[in-house]
Motif scaffolding. Structure first.
Motif, PDB file in Angstrom:
ATOM      1  N   LYS A  82      22.923  17.825  23.069  1.00 42.42           N
ATOM      2  CA  LYS A  82      24.112  18.664  23.152  1.00 42.42           C
ATOM      3  C   LYS A  82      24.041  20.089  22.623  1.00 42.42           C
ATOM      4  N   GLY A  83      23.079  20.222  21.745  1.00 45.35           N
ATOM      5  CA  GLY A  83      22.819  21.494  21.208  1.00 45.35           C
ATOM      6  C   GLY A  83      22.915  21.752  19.804  1.00 45.35           C
ATOM      7  N   ALA A  84      23.288  20.591  19.055  1.00 45.78           N
ATOM      8  CA  ALA A  84      23.615  20.562  17.660  1.00 45.78           C
ATOM      9  C   ALA A  84      22.100  20.585  16.828  1.00 45.78           C
ATOM     10  N   SER A  85      22.021  21.652  15.921  1.00 51.45           N
ATOM     11  CA  SER A  85      20.849  21.587  15.252  1.00 51.45           C
ATOM     12  C   SER A  85      20.653  20.331  14.062  1.00 51.45           C
ATOM     13  N   TYR A  86      19.426  20.260  13.690  1.00 49.31           N
ATOM     14  CA  TYR A  86      19.170  19.487  12.496  1.00 49.31           C
ATOM     15  C   TYR A  86      20.145  19.734  11.270  1.00 49.31           C
ATOM     16  N   GLU A  87      20.038  21.062  11.038  1.00 45.20           N
ATOM     17  CA  GLU A  87      20.848  21.534   9.907  1.00 45.20           C
ATOM     18  C   GLU A  87      22.363  21.234  10.088  1.00 45.20           C
ATOM     19  N   GLU A  88      22.659  21.424  11.230  1.00 45.14           N
ATOM     20  CA  GLU A  88      24.114  21.421  11.461  1.00 45.14           C
ATOM     21  C   GLU A  88      24.831  19.868  11.309  1.00 45.14           C
ATOM     22  N   ILE A  89      23.801  19.065  11.917  1.00 47.72           N
ATOM     23  CA  ILE A  89      24.111  17.657  11.676  1.00 47.72           C
ATOM     24  C   ILE A  89      24.177  17.274  10.137  1.00 47.72           C
ATOM     25  N   GLY A  93      27.467  16.152   7.443  1.00 43.85           N
ATOM     26  CA  GLY A  93      27.640  14.360   6.796  1.00 43.85           C
ATOM     27  C   GLY A  93      26.549  13.655   7.374  1.00 43.85           C
ATOM     28  N   GLY A  94      25.718  14.115   8.410  1.00 44.53           N
ATOM     29  CA  GLY A  94      24.834  13.172   8.982  1.00 44.53           C
ATOM     30  C   GLY A  94      23.167  13.224   8.521  1.00 44.53           C
ATOM     31  N   GLY A  95      22.435  13.280   9.199  1.00 43.91           N
ATOM     32  CA  GLY A  95      21.173  13.290   8.705  1.00 43.91           C
ATOM     33  C   GLY A  95      20.932  12.244   7.608  1.00 43.91           C
ATOM     34  N   ILE A  96      20.162  12.606   6.587  1.00 45.61           N
ATOM     35  CA  ILE A  96      19.429  11.573   5.503  1.00 45.61           C
ATOM     36  C   ILE A  96      20.850  11.048   4.902  1.00 45.61           C
ATOM     37  N   VAL A  97      21.713  11.661   4.588  1.00 44.84           N
ATOM     38  CA  VAL A  97      22.905  10.881   4.142  1.00 44.84           C
ATOM     39  C   VAL A  97      23.476   9.760   4.702  1.00 44.84           C
ATOM     40  N   SER A  98      23.758   9.762   6.009  1.00 43.92           N
ATOM     41  CA  SER A  98      24.084   8.970   6.823  1.00 43.92           C
ATOM     42  C   SER A  98      23.008   7.607   6.741  1.00 43.92           C
ATOM     43  N   THR A  99      21.852   7.705   6.841  1.00 45.24           N
ATOM     44  CA  THR A  99      20.908   6.671   6.569  1.00 45.24           C
ATOM     45  C   THR A  99      21.195   6.140   4.912  1.00 45.24           C
ATOM     46  N   MET A 100      21.384   6.802   4.185  1.00 48.19           N
ATOM     47  CA  MET A 100      21.560   6.639   2.788  1.00 48.19           C
ATOM     48  C   MET A 100      22.728   5.482   2.974  1.00 48.19           C
ATOM     49  N   ARG A 101      23.809   5.754   3.405  1.00 46.01           N
ATOM     50  CA  ARG A 101      24.980   4.813   3.465  1.00 46.01           C
ATOM     51  C   ARG A 101      24.590   3.540   3.777  1.00 46.01           C
ATOM     52  N   HIS A 102      23.776   3.400   4.906  1.00 47.87           N
ATOM     53  CA  HIS A 102      23.433   2.254   5.617  1.00 47.87           C
ATOM     54  C   HIS A 102      22.347   1.394   4.582  1.00 47.87           C
ATOM     55  N   VAL A 161      -0.287  -0.960   1.311  1.00 48.93           N
ATOM     56  CA  VAL A 161       0.985  -0.181   1.248  1.00 48.93           C
ATOM     57  C   VAL A 161       0.795   0.853  -0.001  1.00 48.93           C
ATOM     58  N   ALA A 162       0.880   2.142   0.108  1.00 48.87           N
ATOM     59  CA  ALA A 162       0.858   3.071  -0.984  1.00 48.87           C
ATOM     60  C   ALA A 162       2.254   3.533  -0.859  1.00 48.87           C
ATOM     61  N   THR A 163       2.930   3.416  -2.026  1.00 43.04           N
ATOM     62  CA  THR A 163       4.527   3.757  -2.201  1.00 43.04           C
ATOM     63  C   THR A 163       4.665   5.036  -2.818  1.00 43.04           C
ATOM     64  N   THR A 164       5.700   5.717  -2.419  1.00 43.51           N
ATOM     65  CA  THR A 164       5.905   7.068  -2.849  1.00 43.51           C
ATOM     66  C   THR A 164       7.573   7.224  -3.302  1.00 43.51           C
ATOM     67  N   PHE A 165       7.814   7.654  -4.535  1.00 44.11           N
ATOM     68  CA  PHE A 165       9.277   7.851  -4.691  1.00 44.11           C
ATOM     69  C   PHE A 165       9.590   9.152  -4.405  1.00 44.11           C
ATOM     70  N   LEU A 166      10.892   9.209  -3.456  1.00 43.21           N
ATOM     71  CA  LEU A 166      11.103  10.459  -2.887  1.00 43.21           C
ATOM     72  C   LEU A 166      12.756  10.532  -3.076  1.00 43.21           C
ATOM     73  N   GLY A 167      13.032  10.484  -4.686  1.00 45.27           N
ATOM     74  CA  GLY A 167      14.236  10.603  -4.934  1.00 45.27           C
ATOM     75  C   GLY A 167      15.001  11.901  -4.608  1.00 45.27           C
ATOM     76  N   ALA A 168      14.192  13.212  -4.675  1.00 46.05           N
ATOM     77  CA  ALA A 168      14.787  14.439  -4.384  1.00 46.05           C
ATOM     78  C   ALA A 168      14.567  14.703  -3.001  1.00 46.05           C
ATOM     79  N   HIS A 169      15.226  13.818  -2.249  1.00 46.24           N
ATOM     80  CA  HIS A 169      15.260  13.588  -0.623  1.00 46.24           C
ATOM     81  C   HIS A 169      16.417  14.483   0.056  1.00 46.24           C
ATOM     82  N   ALA A 170      17.519  14.281  -0.375  1.00 46.63           N
ATOM     83  CA  ALA A 170      18.849  14.976  -0.064  1.00 46.63           C
ATOM     84  C   ALA A 170      19.851  14.661  -1.190  1.00 46.63           C
ATOM     85  N   LEU A 171      20.952  15.617  -1.209  1.00 47.07           N
ATOM     86  CA  LEU A 171      21.771  15.456  -2.438  1.00 47.07           C
ATOM     87  C   LEU A 171      22.958  14.317  -1.576  1.00 47.07           C
ATOM     88  N   PRO A 172      23.136  13.369  -2.700  1.00 46.82           N
ATOM     89  CA  PRO A 172      24.014  12.296  -2.140  1.00 46.82           C
ATOM     90  C   PRO A 172      25.504  12.873  -2.365  1.00 46.82           C
TER      91      PRO A 172
END
Length: 398
Positions: A82-89, A93-102, A161-172
């Protein structure tokens, strides 16, 4: 020499440095899970399989995924339509933080259960090695839970499986307005989680973290002897790739806004450029990564699914190769190198996997095709005949 297993009458695509990308007739033999012979000639073996002229490549490698997470973001997909950008979402409060909650709410067992179908889809297309990042927990306990789940997948399935710590992904949310304090917390997590992580990553972006903040994360990783990677220049140019190169990063990933200085820095440092055409397609990006500039100075290019719930819900490396060819105008050879030899280098595993050479792990993909181009050209078609992991056949199509 007596081998455990011999595959004869194969058309070998070794992907080894200096070898042309041609499918030369030959055989491949393994002993104790390692390749001991590649090419023409007879080898005595306990078990012999006739490939009947099929193409054999190294097992495929998906070197950038966020495979472990809970929930999905289909609603955000509708918003983008519908036209919303990734940054706007993200800022709403969407985006990475949304997945963080789940993800925070899910148990480790639930994370594994949700990740397995995604992993199975990749395995079914010949993937034998996969990188999995954390980054949807954003606190110590949840990041640890994600990394443990990722490691557990290698116990449930025959895959590396190679694991990577991505703690600095988004600001909680609990650190809203206190990004520097959160980076302090991430740096404190690194020594605690080092035993569960093979590398450290960060998101250097306006909606992520500044280059100065990322450098602090890299310094903490270096103190623990962990290699680094970076999400860089996806939405803007914060010169993250050059920063990553200064720290000898294994890879810098995305790179749509990479400039000439960043290309030069990556070339000098030997940092792999990992391109993610699924995210480019899904977010309807229009700015291409500077592939010509990367080619000109010999920066190796890897390809990956970037499997994640928000910007690349993709579980097909075959489709990734087709997208790289059609959207980025990469050659068949570049695409195949991108999911084998160069992907191995992007994980620091070039000595272990990614090519068919004596001494390396016997990870194979055996295809019902005659020409390498068929693996890049087809859409929605899986020609995998058999998959071999560590010398053992783990999947066989009748």
């Amino acid at each position: 020499m007596r081998a455990d297993t011999l595959w004869t009458n194969a058309r070998l695509l070794t992907m080894a440095a200096g070898s042309p990308v041609t499918n030369e007739p030959g055989a491949i033999a393994a002993k104790d899970g390692r390749i001991v012979h590649v090419g023409p000639g007879d080898v005595d073996a306990e078990r012999v399989f006739d490939c009947e002229g099929r193409l054999v490549t190294p097992g495929l490698i998906d070197c950038h995924t966020h495979l472990v997470y809970a929930g999905n973001r289909a609603t955000e997909f509708e918003l983008r339509l519908k036209g919303a950008s990734y940054e706007e979402i993200a800022r709403a409060g969407g985006g990475i933080v949304s997945t963080m909650r789940h993800t925070r709410e899910a148990s480790e067992a639930a994370l594994i259960e949700q990740a397995l179908p995604r992993l199975d889809a990749l395995i079914a297309e010949g993937v034998t090695t996969i990188e999995i990042k954390s980054g949807y927990g954003l606190d110590l306990d949840s990041e640890r839970k994600m990394l443990r789940a990722a490691r557990s997948l290698a116990e449930d399935r025959p895959v590396r499986v190679a694991t990577t710590f991505l703690g600095a992904h988004a600001l909680p949310p609990e650190f809203a307005g206190r990004a520097d304090a959160f980076i302090d917390a991430v740096c404190e997590m690194i020594p605690v989680l080092g035993g569960l992580a093979d590398a450290v990553d960060a998101f250097c972006e306006g909606i992520g973290f500044s280059s100065e903040q990322v450098e602090r994360v890299f310094a903490a990783a270096r103190k623990q002897g962990l290699p680094v990677k970076l999400h860089a220049e996806q939405l803007s140019n914060l010169h993250g790739a050059a920063l990553a190169a200064r720290y000898g990063a294994l890879s810098a990933d995305h790179l749509e806004h990479l400039d000439e200085a960043g290309v030069a820095a990556m070339s000098q440092a030997g940092t792999i450029a990992t391109l993610l055409p699924g995210a480019y397609y899904f977010t309807r990006e229009t700015r291409l990564p500077p592939i010509g500039a990367l080619r000109a100075v010999g920066v190796p290019i890897a390809l990956a699914t970037d499997c994640n719930p928000g910007t690349s819900p993709m579980t097909s490396l075959l489709l990734v190769m087709n997208m790289a060819a059609t959207l980025f105008r990469m050659t068949v050879e570049e695409c195949l190198l991108g999911v084998t030899r160069n992907a191995a280098a992007a994980l620091g595993l070039a000595g272990e996997v990614g090519t068919l050479e004596p001494g390396k792990a016997c990870d194979l993909a055996i295809w019902d095709v005659r020409e390498p181009a068929e693996l890049v050209y087809r859409i929605g078609f899986n020609p995998l005949h058999a998959r071999v992991f560590g010398g053992g056949i783990t999947a066989l199509r009748a």
